[in-house]
Design an enzyme around this catalytic site. Structure first.
Site, PDB file in Angstrom:
ATOM      1  N   ARG A  52      -9.518  -0.024   9.074  1.00  0.00           N
ATOM      2  CA  ARG A  52      -9.628  -1.467   8.394  1.00  0.00           C
ATOM      3  C   ARG A  52     -10.096  -2.407   9.932  1.00  0.00           C
ATOM      4  O   ARG A  52      -9.673  -3.557   9.583  1.00  0.00           O
ATOM      5  CB  ARG A  52      -8.116  -1.771   8.479  1.00  0.00           C
ATOM      6  CG  ARG A  52      -7.107  -1.111   9.192  1.00  0.00           C
ATOM      7  CD  ARG A  52      -5.845  -1.126   9.589  1.00  0.00           C
ATOM      8  NE  ARG A  52      -4.440  -1.814  10.374  1.00  0.00           N
ATOM      9  CZ  ARG A  52      -3.675  -1.564   9.307  1.00  0.00           C
ATOM     10  NH1 ARG A  52      -3.536  -0.322   8.716  1.00  0.00           N
ATOM     11  NH2 ARG A  52      -2.578  -2.254   9.509  1.00  0.00           N
TER      12      ARG A  52
ATOM     13  N   ARG B 250      12.131  -5.619   5.193  1.00  0.00           N
ATOM     14  CA  ARG B 250      11.082  -3.974   4.598  1.00  0.00           C
ATOM     15  C   ARG B 250      12.569  -2.374   5.445  1.00  0.00           C
ATOM     16  O   ARG B 250      12.572  -2.821   6.793  1.00  0.00           O
ATOM     17  CB  ARG B 250       9.804  -4.137   5.239  1.00  0.00           C
ATOM     18  CG  ARG B 250       9.661  -2.321   5.015  1.00  0.00           C
ATOM     19  CD  ARG B 250       8.657  -2.039   5.265  1.00  0.00           C
ATOM     20  NE  ARG B 250       7.623  -2.521   6.127  1.00  0.00           N
ATOM     21  CZ  ARG B 250       6.139  -2.066   6.396  1.00  0.00           C
ATOM     22  NH1 ARG B 250       4.979  -1.532   5.327  1.00  0.00           N
ATOM     23  NH2 ARG B 250       5.660  -2.606   7.118  1.00  0.00           N
TER      24      ARG B 250
ATOM     25  N   LYS C 210       0.584  -1.635  -0.294  1.00  0.00           N
ATOM     26  CA  LYS C 210      -0.367  -0.336   0.000  1.00  0.00           C
ATOM     27  C   LYS C 210       0.524   1.249  -0.340  1.00  0.00           C
ATOM     28  O   LYS C 210       0.660   2.553  -0.827  1.00  0.00           O
ATOM     29  CB  LYS C 210      -0.679  -0.045   1.353  1.00  0.00           C
ATOM     30  CG  LYS C 210      -1.774  -1.379   1.618  1.00  0.00           C
ATOM     31  CD  LYS C 210      -2.856  -1.445   2.744  1.00  0.00           C
ATOM     32  CE  LYS C 210      -2.327  -1.143   4.267  1.00  0.00           C
ATOM     33  NZ  LYS C 210      -1.596  -2.418   4.143  1.00  0.00           N
TER      34      LYS C 210
ATOM     35  N   ARG D 180      -0.324  -9.323  13.201  1.00  0.00           N
ATOM     36  CA  ARG D 180      -0.548  -8.689  12.073  1.00  0.00           C
ATOM     37  C   ARG D 180      -1.333  -9.094  11.504  1.00  0.00           C
ATOM     38  O   ARG D 180      -2.240  -8.979  10.961  1.00  0.00           O
ATOM     39  CB  ARG D 180       0.404  -7.620  11.470  1.00  0.00           C
ATOM     40  CG  ARG D 180       1.219  -6.489  13.122  1.00  0.00           C
ATOM     41  CD  ARG D 180       2.391  -5.555  12.192  1.00  0.00           C
ATOM     42  NE  ARG D 180       1.521  -4.991  11.041  1.00  0.00           N
ATOM     43  CZ  ARG D 180       3.360  -4.913   9.939  1.00  0.00           C
ATOM     44  NH1 ARG D 180       4.583  -4.931  10.132  1.00  0.00           N
ATOM     45  NH2 ARG D 180       2.592  -4.337   9.518  1.00  0.00           N
TER      46      ARG D 180
ATOM     47  N   ARG E 292      10.874  -1.146  11.228  1.00  0.00           N
ATOM     48  CA  ARG E 292      10.247  -0.782  11.808  1.00  0.00           C
ATOM     49  C   ARG E 292      10.270  -2.100  13.185  1.00  0.00           C
ATOM     50  O   ARG E 292      10.128  -3.074  12.659  1.00  0.00           O
ATOM     51  CB  ARG E 292       8.581  -0.936  11.003  1.00  0.00           C
ATOM     52  CG  ARG E 292       8.448   0.627  10.678  1.00  0.00           C
ATOM     53  CD  ARG E 292       7.517   0.163   9.127  1.00  0.00           C
ATOM     54  NE  ARG E 292       6.290  -0.735  10.266  1.00  0.00           N
ATOM     55  CZ  ARG E 292       4.828  -0.822   9.281  1.00  0.00           C
ATOM     56  NH1 ARG E 292       4.508  -0.266   8.508  1.00  0.00           N
ATOM     57  NH2 ARG E 292       4.099  -1.093   9.584  1.00  0.00           N
TER      58      ARG E 292
HETATM   59  P1  AP5 Z   1       5.173  -1.518   1.929  1.00  0.00           P
HETATM   60  O1  AP5 Z   1       4.652  -0.556   0.621  1.00  0.00           O
HETATM   61  O2  AP5 Z   1       5.684  -1.160   2.833  1.00  0.00           O
HETATM   62  O3  AP5 Z   1       3.777  -2.364   2.309  1.00  0.00           O
HETATM   63  P2  AP5 Z   1       2.252  -1.596   3.192  1.00  0.00           P
HETATM   64  O4  AP5 Z   1       1.210  -2.624   2.272  1.00  0.00           O
HETATM   65  O5  AP5 Z   1       2.172  -0.214   3.440  1.00  0.00           O
HETATM   66  O6  AP5 Z   1       2.561  -2.558   4.651  1.00  0.00           O
HETATM   67  P3  AP5 Z   1       2.562  -2.218   5.882  1.00  0.00           P
HETATM   68  O7  AP5 Z   1       2.868  -3.355   7.088  1.00  0.00           O
HETATM   69  O8  AP5 Z   1       2.330  -0.513   6.204  1.00  0.00           O
HETATM   70  O9  AP5 Z   1       0.485  -2.095   6.054  1.00  0.00           O
HETATM   71  P4  AP5 Z   1       0.161  -1.503   7.556  1.00  0.00           P
HETATM   72  O10 AP5 Z   1      -1.567  -2.095   6.793  1.00  0.00           O
HETATM   73  O11 AP5 Z   1       0.713  -3.513   7.994  1.00  0.00           O
HETATM   74  O12 AP5 Z   1       1.726  -1.128   8.097  1.00  0.00           O
HETATM   75  P5  AP5 Z   1       0.846   0.355   8.604  1.00  0.00           P
HETATM   76  O13 AP5 Z   1       2.054   1.338   8.962  1.00  0.00           O
HETATM   77  O14 AP5 Z   1      -1.085   0.700   7.876  1.00  0.00           O
HETATM   78  O15 AP5 Z   1       5.613  -3.092   1.127  1.00  0.00           O
HETATM   79  C1  AP5 Z   1       6.201  -3.652   1.972  1.00  0.00           C
HETATM   80  C2  AP5 Z   1       7.615  -4.423   1.388  1.00  0.00           C
HETATM   81  O16 AP5 Z   1       7.207  -4.755   0.521  1.00  0.00           O
HETATM   82  C3  AP5 Z   1       8.667  -3.267   1.426  1.00  0.00           C
HETATM   83  O17 AP5 Z   1      10.096  -3.687   1.808  1.00  0.00           O
HETATM   84  C4  AP5 Z   1       8.484  -2.976  -0.606  1.00  0.00           C
HETATM   85  O18 AP5 Z   1       9.274  -2.667  -1.000  1.00  0.00           O
HETATM   86  C5  AP5 Z   1       8.320  -4.657  -0.979  1.00  0.00           C
HETATM   87  N1  AP5 Z   1       7.295  -4.812  -1.324  1.00  0.00           N
HETATM   88  C6  AP5 Z   1       6.386  -3.961  -2.043  1.00  0.00           C
HETATM   89  N2  AP5 Z   1       5.273  -3.813  -3.680  1.00  0.00           N
HETATM   90  C7  AP5 Z   1       5.955  -4.679  -3.627  1.00  0.00           C
HETATM   91  C8  AP5 Z   1       6.069  -5.807  -4.900  1.00  0.00           C
HETATM   92  N3  AP5 Z   1       5.308  -5.810  -5.638  1.00  0.00           N
HETATM   93  N4  AP5 Z   1       7.059  -6.648  -4.823  1.00  0.00           N
HETATM   94  C9  AP5 Z   1       8.046  -6.854  -4.134  1.00  0.00           C
HETATM   95  N5  AP5 Z   1       8.179  -6.234  -2.829  1.00  0.00           N
HETATM   96  C10 AP5 Z   1       7.252  -4.785  -2.880  1.00  0.00           C
HETATM   97  O19 AP5 Z   1       0.203   0.481  10.349  1.00  0.00           O
HETATM   98  C11 AP5 Z   1       0.938  -0.162  11.416  1.00  0.00           C
HETATM   99  C12 AP5 Z   1       0.378  -0.397  13.160  1.00  0.00           C
HETATM  100  O20 AP5 Z   1      -0.580   0.935  12.767  1.00  0.00           O
HETATM  101  C13 AP5 Z   1      -1.132  -1.615  12.446  1.00  0.00           C
HETATM  102  O21 AP5 Z   1      -0.768  -2.787  12.824  1.00  0.00           O
HETATM  103  C14 AP5 Z   1      -2.030  -0.738  13.854  1.00  0.00           C
HETATM  104  O22 AP5 Z   1      -1.151  -0.913  14.707  1.00  0.00           O
HETATM  105  C15 AP5 Z   1      -2.124   0.556  13.288  1.00  0.00           C
HETATM  106  N6  AP5 Z   1      -2.666   1.370  12.477  1.00  0.00           N
HETATM  107  C16 AP5 Z   1      -2.735   1.938  11.520  1.00  0.00           C
HETATM  108  N7  AP5 Z   1      -4.124   2.406  10.986  1.00  0.00           N
HETATM  109  C17 AP5 Z   1      -4.541   1.452  11.376  1.00  0.00           C
HETATM  110  C18 AP5 Z   1      -6.488   1.846  11.275  1.00  0.00           C
HETATM  111  N8  AP5 Z   1      -7.181   2.198  10.803  1.00  0.00           N
HETATM  112  N9  AP5 Z   1      -6.911   1.387  12.747  1.00  0.00           N
HETATM  113  C19 AP5 Z   1      -6.312   1.085  13.859  1.00  0.00           C
HETATM  114  N10 AP5 Z   1      -4.370   0.720  13.521  1.00  0.00           N
HETATM  115  C20 AP5 Z   1      -4.171   1.408  12.917  1.00  0.00           C
END
Ligand code: AP5
Length: 213
Positions: free
Chosen positions: A89, A128, A14, A172, A161
């Site tokens: 989410r 990552r 994402k 997660r 992270r």
């Molecule tokens: P990346 O682009 O970083 O993936 P992402 O989908 O953004 O993953 P996140 O881990 O950031 O999502 P998340 O939803 O768990 O975390 P968030 O920060 O929102 O890519 C990942 C890796 O893959 C990278 O190394 C990249 O280079 C590689 N990659 C990407 N695309 C690729 C491809 N096509 N091919 C190969 N490699 C690729 O949330 C973190 C925490 O915050 C949650 O756990 C929760 O505690 C809290 N939180 C956030 N939002 C909420 C909410 N709405 N409600 C409640 N709690 C929340």
């Protein structure tokens, strides 16, 4: 002005896709994960609370998340679309978002589900790396920064992270499957759900998403 939700499991790409979309479209990036990490680094009350949940791989309570989103998007120029990343989410968050966008005279155009399987997600998240300053995303094996530990874009410090440790990643994924996946049905019923294959080169995935937008 389009308002779009980027959806998918942790590690679906994402954030990676948001970086690419924002180069092509003038949109406001509403990443709740980035917002919480910013609050953690500033040491605010919200940050202290969010950190506990994030480090356990659990979701921050809905009311905290919705409040932060509402505050952030309220001041955005109405002509500018919003790119939601990592929000909503839970079905509760999705239900709470409807009146917020209504009040701002906006509507949701599409929810783009980036489809990726669990094994792929684990490999991506364990490798990552991120920039502490500008949030640019790297991968230790297949997309490392040119200079070890230093961001290509801003020279910021590269870090791993806390929630990208294997046991937290597994939690997660469980949280995603139990609490977040049902949101797909919510938007499926509204007829705005689209799907893209997330297991392709990032630029190819971006092409598919931009075609939808
Ligand atoms: P990346 O682009 O970083 O993936 P992402 O989908 O953004 O993953 P996140 O881990 O950031 O999502 P998340 O939803 O768990 O975390 P968030 O920060 O929102 O890519 C990942 C890796 O893959 C990278 O190394 C990249 O280079 C590689 N990659 C990407 N695309 C690729 C491809 N096509 N091919 C190969 N490699 C690729 O949330 C973190 C925490 O915050 C949650 O756990 C929760 O505690 C809290 N939180 C956030 N939002 C909420 C909410 N709405 N409600 C409640 N709690 C929340």
């Amino acid at each position: 002005m389009k308002n779009v939700i980027l959806f998918g499991p942790p590690g679906a790409g994402k954030g990676t896709q948001a970086e690419r979309i924002l180069k092509e479209r003038d949109m406001f990036h509403m990443s709740t994960g980035d917002a919480f990490r910013e609050a953690v680094s500033k040491g605010t009350e919200t940050g202290r609370l969010a950190k506990e949940y994030m480090n356990r791989g659990e979701l921050v309570p809905d009311e905290v998340v919705v409040k932060i989103v509402e505050e952030k998007i309220a001041g955005i120029d109405g002509a500018k679309g919003v790119l939601f990343d990592g929000f909503p989410r839970t079905v509760g968050q999705a239900e709470a978002l409807d009146p917020v966008v209504d009040k701002l005279g906006r509507s949701l155009d599409s929810v783009i589900n980036i489809k990726v399987g669990d094994e792929e997600v684990i490999g991506r998240l364990e490798g990552r790396r991120m920039c502490r300053n500008c949030n640019r995303i790297f991968h230790a094996s297949w997309n490392p920064p040119k200079q070890k530990g230093v961001c290509d874009d801003c020279g910021g410090e590269i870090y791993q992270r806390d929630d990208d440790k294997r046991e937290v990643i597994m939690q997660r994924l469980e949280t995603y499957n139990g609490q977040t996946k049902p949101v797909l049905e919510y938007y499926g019923k509204k007829g705005i759900l689209k799907e893209v294959n997330g297991v392709a080169k990032p630029d190819e995935v971006a092409k598919e998403i931009l075609a939808i937008l």
